[in-house]
Design an enzyme around this catalytic site. Structure first.
Site, PDB file in Angstrom:
ATOM      1  CD  GLN A 202      -2.815  -1.422   0.301  1.00  0.00           C
ATOM      2  OE1 GLN A 202      -3.822  -0.721   0.343  1.00  0.00           O
ATOM      3  NE2 GLN A 202      -2.620  -2.322  -0.647  1.00  0.00           N
ATOM      4  N   GLY A 243     -11.923   2.283   4.496  1.00  0.00           N
ATOM      5  CA  GLY A 243     -10.944   1.517   3.729  1.00  0.00           C
ATOM      6  C   GLY A 243     -10.096   2.373   2.807  1.00  0.00           C
ATOM      7  CG  HIS A 244      -7.334   0.328   0.175  1.00  0.00           C
ATOM      8  ND1 HIS A 244      -6.418  -0.657  -0.099  1.00  0.00           N
ATOM      9  CD2 HIS A 244      -8.483  -0.092  -0.402  1.00  0.00           C
ATOM     10  CE1 HIS A 244      -6.982  -1.620  -0.812  1.00  0.00           C
ATOM     11  NE2 HIS A 244      -8.233  -1.287  -1.009  1.00  0.00           N
ATOM     12  CG  ASN A 245      -7.305   3.376  -3.095  1.00  0.00           C
ATOM     13  OD1 ASN A 245      -6.291   3.894  -2.638  1.00  0.00           O
ATOM     14  ND2 ASN A 245      -7.263   2.299  -3.846  1.00  0.00           N
ATOM     15  CB  SER A 263     -12.306   2.195  -4.383  1.00  0.00           C
ATOM     16  OG  SER A 263     -10.949   1.820  -4.427  1.00  0.00           O
TER      17      SER A 263
END
Length: 337
Positions: A202, A243-245, A263
């Site tokens: 990441q 979460g990521h993004n 995302s």
């Protein structure tokens, strides 16, 4: 290129050497030198990218990447000026390349408050640890036993509670992080290989804009490559997961136990009720409301309120609930005399 405050860029490789290390076959351009990894959409001539899904075929056709990793059936779709590595598992091969080309900066040396602080109004409570390159703005306070990892930038008049960890992050002014918050941990990303699941490095950041609040024991993951962004004045309750993004708009409200998958994008002024769950790659429009306990698996238009599992517009949800209740009531067995 990953932010150099948080990631070291290691020695470059030729495409041929990379292919040998990551288990791919060079289709063309083996002599080209590659210095970094990037997604198809933002890669430059010194970067390697990958095609993991056919829906990104248009991005492959227009990428500026110096090298692309593709499955065999997509090799002819790659730009003619790009080097090509063929792999049965392009995402896994790209993940291996990431490990060869980039390395997260680690907290090997702690610095003093005087080295990190804008002025003497900054307070660092006992037991807190500051990594190399940390900067803390005027009037901010770092709570006891918190860890601020290398390169983190914290704005003015922020309050960081006790036992907080912050890494790979840029924090605006007047941000509050309550006890036990975890900012910038690696997002949950893995891909399959013949040997089993492989974690995907990441390489992104977390950006918390001005005036935000993150509740106790809540987690915000850094981006896989692009940033996770929390908009101005967004208020996040305790025990929330982002979460990521994700790109969260301004003035969002998230009640406890909300879970936001990777995302997800939300507009401004969105409200998430307690224990709402949002699937990945969902877009939630401006001013929308997600009812408590809802499970969102589709995009929500601006201004609408959705409820239920799977979530749908609240009027539809209520009509269906009433109809089901009537059906269940009408089919009850008569009582015996």
């Amino acid at each position: 290129m990953p932010d150099p405050r948080f990631f070291e860029t290691l020695s470059p490789f030729s495409v041929a050497d990379l292919a040998a290390q990551i288990g791919g076959e060079v289709e063309r351009g083996g002599d080209r030198i590659i210095a970094s990894v990037a997604p198809l959409s933002s890669a430059d001539r010194g970067a390697i990218a990958f095609l993991g899904d056919r829906k990104f075929a248009s991005a492959l056709a227009t990428t500026k990447a110096g090298c692309v990793i593709v499955p065999a059936e997509a090799k002819d779709a790659a730009p003619l000026d790009a080097a090509v590595i063929v792999s049965r598992t392009p995402q896994a091969a790209w993940a291996k390349a990431s490990l060869l080309l980039h390395r997260a900066v680690t907290l090997d040396v702690a610095i003093t408050t005087d080295e990190a602080a804008e002025d003497d109004s900054v307070v660092v409570e006992p037991g807190a640890v500051l990594g190399k390159g940390v900067r803390i703005g005027r009037g901010s306070r770092i709570g006891a036993n918190s860890v601020i990892a290398p390169g983190v930038q914290i704005g003015r008049e922020c309050v960081i509670g006790s036992n907080v960890t912050v890494g790979f992050a840029l924090i605006g002014d007047r941000v509050k992080l309550y006890a036990g918050a975890r900012i910038g941990e690696a997002g949950f990303g893995a891909t399959g290989t013949a040997a089993g699941a492989l974690g995907i490095p990441q390489l992104g950041r977390v950006i918390l804009q001005d005036g935000g609040t993150v509740g106790a024991n809540s987690c915000i993951d850094r981006g896989a490559y692009d940033d996770t962004v929390i908009g101005e004045n967004t208020k996040i309750d305790n025990l929330v997961m982002v979460g990521h993004n994700c790109v969260i708009g301004r003035n969002n409200l998230m009640a406890a136990n909300t879970g936001i998958s990777g995302s997800v994008t939300s507009g401004d002024n969105v409200i998430f009720g307690g224990k709402a769950g949002i699937g990945d790659h969902i877009n939630i429009g401006e001013g929308a409301r997600v009812a408590a306990g809802a499970g969102v698996l589709a995009n929500i238009p601006a201004g609408e309120t959705w409820s239920g599992y799977p979530a749908r517009p609240i009027r539809q949800f209520l009509r269906e609930t009433i109809w089901l209740a009537k059906q269940a009531s009408s089919k009850k067995a008569p009582k015996e005399s």
